[in-house]
Design a protein around this motif. Structure first.
Motif, PDB file in Angstrom:
ATOM      1  N   ALA A   1       0.832  -1.215   0.000  1.00  0.00           N
ATOM      2  CA  ALA A   1       0.000   0.000   0.000  1.00  0.00           C
ATOM      3  C   ALA A   1       0.858   1.253   0.000  1.00  0.00           C
ATOM      4  O   ALA A   1       0.496   2.265  -0.613  1.00  0.00           O
ATOM      5  CB  ALA A   1      -0.919  -0.001   1.219  1.00  0.00           C
ATOM      6  N   GLY A   2       1.995   1.202   0.690  1.00  0.00           N
ATOM      7  CA  GLY A   2       2.869   2.365   0.730  1.00  0.00           C
ATOM      8  C   GLY A   2       3.343   2.769  -0.657  1.00  0.00           C
ATOM      9  O   GLY A   2       3.356   3.952  -1.015  1.00  0.00           O
ATOM     10  N   VAL A   3       3.715   1.776  -1.448  1.00  0.00           N
ATOM     11  CA  VAL A   3       4.185   2.050  -2.806  1.00  0.00           C
ATOM     12  C   VAL A   3       3.031   2.436  -3.715  1.00  0.00           C
ATOM     13  O   VAL A   3       3.094   3.426  -4.438  1.00  0.00           O
ATOM     14  CB  VAL A   3       4.912   0.814  -3.372  1.00  0.00           C
ATOM     15  CG1 VAL A   3       5.384   1.073  -4.788  1.00  0.00           C
ATOM     16  CG2 VAL A   3       6.088   0.447  -2.494  1.00  0.00           C
ATOM     17  N   MET A   4       1.949   1.646  -3.671  1.00  0.00           N
ATOM     18  CA  MET A   4       0.814   1.893  -4.554  1.00  0.00           C
ATOM     19  C   MET A   4       0.166   3.237  -4.234  1.00  0.00           C
ATOM     20  O   MET A   4      -0.207   3.996  -5.141  1.00  0.00           O
ATOM     21  CB  MET A   4      -0.209   0.765  -4.387  1.00  0.00           C
ATOM     22  CG  MET A   4      -1.206   0.640  -5.519  1.00  0.00           C
ATOM     23  SD  MET A   4      -0.416   0.019  -7.029  1.00  0.00           S
ATOM     24  CE  MET A   4      -1.860  -0.268  -8.046  1.00  0.00           C
ATOM     25  N   GLY A   5       0.018   3.529  -2.937  1.00  0.00           N
ATOM     26  CA  GLY A   5      -0.595   4.789  -2.549  1.00  0.00           C
ATOM     27  C   GLY A   5       0.231   5.985  -2.968  1.00  0.00           C
ATOM     28  O   GLY A   5      -0.305   6.990  -3.458  1.00  0.00           O
ATOM     29  N   GLY A   6       1.544   5.885  -2.777  1.00  0.00           N
ATOM     30  CA  GLY A   6       2.419   6.972  -3.201  1.00  0.00           C
ATOM     31  C   GLY A   6       2.372   7.190  -4.697  1.00  0.00           C
ATOM     32  O   GLY A   6       2.340   8.327  -5.182  1.00  0.00           O
TER      33      GLY A   6
ATOM     34  N   TYR B   1      -0.896  -2.884 -11.770  1.00  0.00           N
ATOM     35  CA  TYR B   1      -1.636  -3.797 -10.898  1.00  0.00           C
ATOM     36  C   TYR B   1      -0.889  -5.109 -10.687  1.00  0.00           C
ATOM     37  O   TYR B   1      -0.866  -5.659  -9.579  1.00  0.00           O
ATOM     38  CB  TYR B   1      -3.018  -4.075 -11.489  1.00  0.00           C
ATOM     39  CG  TYR B   1      -3.925  -2.877 -11.508  1.00  0.00           C
ATOM     40  CD1 TYR B   1      -4.363  -2.295 -10.318  1.00  0.00           C
ATOM     41  CD2 TYR B   1      -4.355  -2.322 -12.713  1.00  0.00           C
ATOM     42  CE1 TYR B   1      -5.202  -1.187 -10.320  1.00  0.00           C
ATOM     43  CE2 TYR B   1      -5.200  -1.220 -12.729  1.00  0.00           C
ATOM     44  CZ  TYR B   1      -5.617  -0.657 -11.534  1.00  0.00           C
ATOM     45  OH  TYR B   1      -6.448   0.438 -11.554  1.00  0.00           O
ATOM     46  N   LEU B   2      -0.268  -5.625 -11.750  1.00  0.00           N
ATOM     47  CA  LEU B   2       0.443  -6.899 -11.628  1.00  0.00           C
ATOM     48  C   LEU B   2       1.601  -6.775 -10.637  1.00  0.00           C
ATOM     49  O   LEU B   2       1.799  -7.643  -9.784  1.00  0.00           O
ATOM     50  CB  LEU B   2       0.956  -7.358 -12.995  1.00  0.00           C
ATOM     51  CG  LEU B   2       1.731  -8.687 -13.003  1.00  0.00           C
ATOM     52  CD1 LEU B   2       0.852  -9.811 -12.468  1.00  0.00           C
ATOM     53  CD2 LEU B   2       2.222  -9.014 -14.410  1.00  0.00           C
ATOM     54  N   GLY B   3       2.346  -5.690 -10.754  1.00  0.00           N
ATOM     55  CA  GLY B   3       3.467  -5.486  -9.843  1.00  0.00           C
ATOM     56  C   GLY B   3       3.016  -5.367  -8.399  1.00  0.00           C
ATOM     57  O   GLY B   3       3.662  -5.892  -7.482  1.00  0.00           O
ATOM     58  N   SER B   4       1.878  -4.694  -8.189  1.00  0.00           N
ATOM     59  CA  SER B   4       1.384  -4.512  -6.826  1.00  0.00           C
ATOM     60  C   SER B   4       0.841  -5.808  -6.237  1.00  0.00           C
ATOM     61  O   SER B   4       0.739  -5.948  -5.019  1.00  0.00           O
ATOM     62  CB  SER B   4       0.285  -3.443  -6.801  1.00  0.00           C
ATOM     63  OG  SER B   4      -0.845  -3.869  -7.529  1.00  0.00           O
ATOM     64  N   LEU B   5       0.474  -6.777  -7.088  1.00  0.00           N
ATOM     65  CA  LEU B   5       0.014  -8.076  -6.613  1.00  0.00           C
ATOM     66  C   LEU B   5       1.177  -9.039  -6.372  1.00  0.00           C
ATOM     67  O   LEU B   5       1.178  -9.804  -5.406  1.00  0.00           O
ATOM     68  CB  LEU B   5      -0.963  -8.691  -7.623  1.00  0.00           C
ATOM     69  CG  LEU B   5      -2.329  -8.020  -7.743  1.00  0.00           C
ATOM     70  CD1 LEU B   5      -3.126  -8.650  -8.875  1.00  0.00           C
ATOM     71  CD2 LEU B   5      -3.098  -8.125  -6.430  1.00  0.00           C
ATOM     72  N   LEU B   6       2.169  -9.008  -7.256  1.00  0.00           N
ATOM     73  CA  LEU B   6       3.304  -9.920  -7.124  1.00  0.00           C
ATOM     74  C   LEU B   6       4.146  -9.613  -5.889  1.00  0.00           C
ATOM     75  O   LEU B   6       4.648 -10.525  -5.219  1.00  0.00           O
ATOM     76  CB  LEU B   6       4.194  -9.844  -8.374  1.00  0.00           C
ATOM     77  CG  LEU B   6       3.616 -10.434  -9.665  1.00  0.00           C
ATOM     78  CD1 LEU B   6       4.565 -10.168 -10.835  1.00  0.00           C
ATOM     79  CD2 LEU B   6       3.379 -11.932  -9.512  1.00  0.00           C
TER      80      LEU B   6
ATOM     81  N   TRP C   1       9.446  -7.943 -14.187  1.00  0.00           N
ATOM     82  CA  TRP C   1       8.284  -7.189 -14.667  1.00  0.00           C
ATOM     83  C   TRP C   1       8.468  -5.692 -14.423  1.00  0.00           C
ATOM     84  O   TRP C   1       8.161  -4.877 -15.303  1.00  0.00           O
ATOM     85  CB  TRP C   1       7.025  -7.695 -13.975  1.00  0.00           C
ATOM     86  CG  TRP C   1       5.815  -6.843 -14.252  1.00  0.00           C
ATOM     87  CD1 TRP C   1       5.238  -5.928 -13.420  1.00  0.00           C
ATOM     88  CD2 TRP C   1       5.058  -6.806 -15.461  1.00  0.00           C
ATOM     89  NE1 TRP C   1       4.161  -5.324 -14.029  1.00  0.00           N
ATOM     90  CE2 TRP C   1       4.024  -5.842 -15.289  1.00  0.00           C
ATOM     91  CE3 TRP C   1       5.137  -7.502 -16.676  1.00  0.00           C
ATOM     92  CZ2 TRP C   1       3.097  -5.563 -16.270  1.00  0.00           C
ATOM     93  CZ3 TRP C   1       4.212  -7.212 -17.656  1.00  0.00           C
ATOM     94  CH2 TRP C   1       3.197  -6.250 -17.464  1.00  0.00           C
ATOM     95  N   GLU C   2       8.944  -5.315 -13.260  1.00  0.00           N
ATOM     96  CA  GLU C   2       9.110  -3.903 -12.923  1.00  0.00           C
ATOM     97  C   GLU C   2      10.105  -3.211 -13.845  1.00  0.00           C
ATOM     98  O   GLU C   2       9.969  -2.020 -14.132  1.00  0.00           O
ATOM     99  CB  GLU C   2       9.572  -3.755 -11.471  1.00  0.00           C
ATOM    100  CG  GLU C   2       8.542  -4.195 -10.433  1.00  0.00           C
ATOM    101  CD  GLU C   2       7.247  -3.401 -10.525  1.00  0.00           C
ATOM    102  OE1 GLU C   2       7.227  -2.252 -10.046  1.00  0.00           O
ATOM    103  OE2 GLU C   2       6.260  -3.939 -11.081  1.00  0.00           O
ATOM    104  N   LEU C   3      11.098  -3.942 -14.300  1.00  0.00           N
ATOM    105  CA  LEU C   3      12.095  -3.356 -15.202  1.00  0.00           C
ATOM    106  C   LEU C   3      11.591  -3.240 -16.635  1.00  0.00           C
ATOM    107  O   LEU C   3      12.184  -2.523 -17.439  1.00  0.00           O
ATOM    108  CB  LEU C   3      13.380  -4.192 -15.168  1.00  0.00           C
ATOM    109  CG  LEU C   3      14.172  -4.140 -13.862  1.00  0.00           C
ATOM    110  CD1 LEU C   3      15.348  -5.115 -13.908  1.00  0.00           C
ATOM    111  CD2 LEU C   3      14.678  -2.725 -13.573  1.00  0.00           C
ATOM    112  N   ARG C   4      10.491  -3.927 -16.951  1.00  0.00           N
ATOM    113  CA  ARG C   4       9.979  -3.914 -18.324  1.00  0.00           C
ATOM    114  C   ARG C   4       8.716  -3.080 -18.498  1.00  0.00           C
ATOM    115  O   ARG C   4       8.465  -2.549 -19.572  1.00  0.00           O
ATOM    116  CB  ARG C   4       9.673  -5.352 -18.794  1.00  0.00           C
ATOM    117  CG  ARG C   4      10.909  -6.205 -18.972  1.00  0.00           C
ATOM    118  CD  ARG C   4      10.531  -7.607 -19.461  1.00  0.00           C
ATOM    119  NE  ARG C   4       9.851  -7.569 -20.744  1.00  0.00           N
ATOM    120  CZ  ARG C   4      10.466  -7.547 -21.922  1.00  0.00           C
ATOM    121  NH1 ARG C   4      11.798  -7.553 -21.966  1.00  0.00           N
ATOM    122  NH2 ARG C   4       9.786  -7.537 -23.049  1.00  0.00           N
ATOM    123  N   THR C   5       7.905  -2.963 -17.440  1.00  0.00           N
ATOM    124  CA  THR C   5       6.630  -2.263 -17.585  1.00  0.00           C
ATOM    125  C   THR C   5       6.845  -0.752 -17.697  1.00  0.00           C
ATOM    126  O   THR C   5       7.822  -0.203 -17.188  1.00  0.00           O
ATOM    127  CB  THR C   5       5.696  -2.563 -16.389  1.00  0.00           C
ATOM    128  OG1 THR C   5       4.414  -2.012 -16.647  1.00  0.00           O
ATOM    129  CG2 THR C   5       6.246  -1.963 -15.108  1.00  0.00           C
TER     130      THR C   5
END
Length: 497
Positions: A73-78, A210-215, A257-261
Motif C-alpha cells: 500500500a505504501g508504494v501503490m498509494g504513493g 496492478y500486476l506489480g502490486s500483486l506480485l 516485470w518492474e524493469l519492463r513495464t
C-alpha cells in the motif's frame, strides 16, 4: 510536463497556501492513524497468546499481516498520489483502514482479527502521501522541520497506542482497541478536507501497475510465512523450503516485470542513484534491527513477573503508560532534528539517531531487572527513533525531485515495513524456540537472543549510513522519450547480434 509523474499542473503562486501549523497538525493526525494501528498491537500480543492459546510465532501474524499489506500500500498509494492527487488518495486509504478496524472489532477468531489487520494495512500509504503534501503545501524553508515532525509523529502513535491498548486490555478487552482505531481513522479523514487544498493534477495516460502490486506482497508473504513457521516446521522441512522458494521465484518475476513495464509500481532504476540505494539499505537494516525488533522483547521485559531475573512486573496499563512517556520524550526532539537537518544535513541526524538506538541495547542487556536503567535506555531509544524518522524524509527530499516525493517515500515505507515484517517473523522464531509450552513464558536466554539479533542489525545500519554523501546527486527519473530511445537501442543491438 511528464506523464510519468502526473504532478502538479498549476502555478502554486496562484493558490492560497494553508498555514504551516494547520498542515502539520492534520498530516500528523493522519500519520498517527497508520503508526497507531501498528504500535497498538505490540502491547496486545501477550493477551492474544493467552486468549487464543497460540504461540508467539502464530500471534505475530496480527502484526505481520498489517505490515505485508502496508508494504504494498505504501508504494501503490504513493504512486497513485503522484498520478491522481495525494489529498484524494489519502482520504480513501484512511476510510479503508477504518473498515479494517471494524472487521477486527466484530471478529471473534484470530483469523478474522488477522483479516481486519490486513485491511488496516491500507494505512501504510499515509506516510508517503503526507510527505508529498507537506512538500507541496509548505514554504521550502519550513519543509525540513515539517516533515521531521510528521515523520517522528510515529512516536506519538506509539505512545498513544501502547497506553490506550494497555487501558483497554486491563479495563475492558482488546475489542476496544479496534473501536478506537476506527474512530481515529474517520476523524483524520474528515479533518483533511477543510485544511488541505483540493488536488490540482495534470491528466495522465499512465496505467497503474496492478500486476506489480500483486506480485510484491505474494513474494514477501511467502518468504515471511516460511520464516514465521520455521519454529514449528524446521528449516529443512518441505513447507519451509517450498514457501521460501516460492517467495524468491515470485520476487524474481516481479523484478523482471518492474524493469519492463512502462509504469512500474516501484521504479527500481532509482536504486542506480547511490544515495537512494544506501538510504533504502540503511532503512531495511534499521527496520529489521531497532525500529522493528525492539518492541516485542521490550514488552515482555516490562510485562513479565518481577520474580524473573529480567521481568519488571508491569501491568498492561503501566507498560502502556511507560511507553507513552518515553515516546513523548523522544518526540520533543523532532523539531530539533528538523532544524539540525536543515543546518547540518539530514545525513548527520540520521547517523546520530541510528547510533543512539544501537548504544541503548547493551544498557538493557546489562540492566535486567533494573527499572531505572530501563527507563533511561527506552527514553534514549525514543530520541533515536525520533531523529531517525525525522531525518529519513529529509534525506529523500534531498535526493529526489518534488514530483516523485510520494513515490520514493512510499518505496521507503515499503522497505521499512518489509524490514519490520522480517524483524517480527525472526523475533517470533527466536522467542518461540525459548518458550515454555506449558506456561507460554519465554526464558531469559530467549529475550537476550532477541536483543542481540537487534544489536547486530543496528550496527550494520550505522555502517551503511556512514557511506551516505553529505551533498547527494539528485536522482533524475527517465522520461518517456529517453525510455523509448533506450529500448530502441536495445532492440537494434539485439538485431545486430
Amino acid at each position: 510536463m511528464s506523464a510519468l509523474s502526473g504532478h502538479l499542473a498549476t502555478s502554486r503562486g496562484a493558490l492560497r497556501r494553508p498555514g504551516f501549523a494547520a498542515v502539520v497538525i492534520v498530516l500528523i493526525l493522519a500519520e498517527i492513524v497508520s503508526a497507531f494501528e501498528l504500535s497498538m498491537m505490540y502491547v496486545t500480543l501477550p493477551t492474544l497468546i493467552k486468549d487464543f492459546h497460540v504461540d508467539a510465532s502464530t500471534v505475530a501474524w496480527v502484526v505481520t499481516a498489517y505490515l505485508l499489506v502496508s508494504a504494498s500500500a505504501g508504494v501503490m498509494g504513493g504512486r497513485f498520489g503522484d498520478m491522481y492527487g495525494r489529498r484524494k488518495v489519502l482520504i480513501i486509504v484512511l476510510i479503508i483502514s477504518g473498515v479494517g478496524s471494524l472487521v477486527s472489532l466484530v471478529g471473534g477468531t484470530l483469523g478474522l482479527i488477522i483479516l481486519g489487520r490486513a485491511i488496516q494495512g491500507a494505512a501504510g500509504a499515509v506516510m508517503g502521501l503526507a510527505f508529498g503534501l507537506a512538500r507541496e503545501h509548505m514554504a521550502k524553508d519550513r519543509v525540513p522541520v515539517g516533515v521531521s515532525m510528521i515523520g517522528a509523529s510515529a512516536l506519538i502513535a506509539g505512545a498513544g497506542g501502547a497506553f490506550i491498548a494497555g487501558i483497554m486490555i486491563d479495563l475492558y478487552s482488546w475489542h476496544g482497541i479496534f473501536a478506537f482505531a476506527a474512530i481515529l481513522a474517520v476523524v483524520a479523514a474528515i479533518a483533511i478536507g477543510p485544511v488541505i487544498p483540493k488536488d490540482q493534477v495534470s491528466a495522465t495516460t499512465e496505467k497503474p501497475d496492478y500486476l506489480g502490486s500483486l506480485l510484491l506482497p505474494v513474494a514477501v508473504s511467502a518468504i515471511l510465512l516460511g520464516l514465521s513457521s520455521s519454529s514449528r516446521t524446521g528449516f529443512g522441512s518441505v513447507e519451509f523450503i517450498g514457501l521460501i522458494s516460492l517467495g524468491v521465484v515470485v520476487a524474481l518475476i516481479w523484478v523482471w516485470w518492474e524493469l519492463r513495464t512502462e509504469s512500474p509500481i516501484v521504479n527500481l532504476r532509482m536504486f542506480k542513484n547511490r544515495q537512494i540505494a544506501l538510504i533504502m539499505t540503511a532503512t531495511l537494516l534499521a527496520a529489521i534491527g531497532p525500529i522493528g525488533g525492539m518492541a516485542v522483547p521490550s514488552q515482555m521485559v516490562m510485562q513479565y513477573p518481577a520474580v524473573l531475573p529480567f521481568g519488571l512486573g508491569f501491568t498492561a496499563t503501566t507498560a502502556g503508560l511507560f511507553s507513552c512517556v518515553t515516546a513523548l520524550v523522544g518526540y520533543f526532539f523532532s523539531p530539533l532534528g528538523g532544524k539540525m537537518a536543515h543546518r547540518y544535513g539530514a545525513r548527520t541526524v540520521f547517523i546520530a539517531g541510528l547510533t543512539l538506538m544501537t548504544l541503548i541495547i547493551p544498557i538493557i542487556l546489562l540492566g535486567y531487572g533494573n527499572v531505572g536503567m530501563f527507563v533511561v535506555a527506552m527514553s534514549l531509544n525514543s530520541v533515536g527513533i525520533s531523529l531517525t524518522y525525522g531525518a529519513l524524509p529529509n534525506m529523500l527530499i534531498e535526493a529526489v525531485p518534488a514530483s516523485h516525493t510520494s513515490e520514493t517515500a512510499g518505496t521507503n515505507t515499503m522497505v521499512r515495513n518489509v524490514g519490520q515484517s522480517t524483524a517480527t517473523a525472526m523475533g517470533a522464531y527466536i522467542l518461540a524456540t525459548h518458550q515454555d509450552p506449558t506456561t507460554t513464558l519465554v526464558s531469559q536466554s530467549g529475550i537476550t537472543s532477541a536483543f542481540v539479533f537487534v544489536l547486530v542489525f543496528s550496527l550494520l545500519s550505522v555502517v551503511v549510513a556512514l557511506f551516505l554523501k553529505r551533498k547527494p546527486v539528485e536522482w533524475v527519473p527517465e522520461t518517456l522519450e529517453q525510455r523509448d530511445v533506450r529500448r530502441g537501442k536495445s532492440t537494434r543491438d539485439s538485431v545486430n547480434v
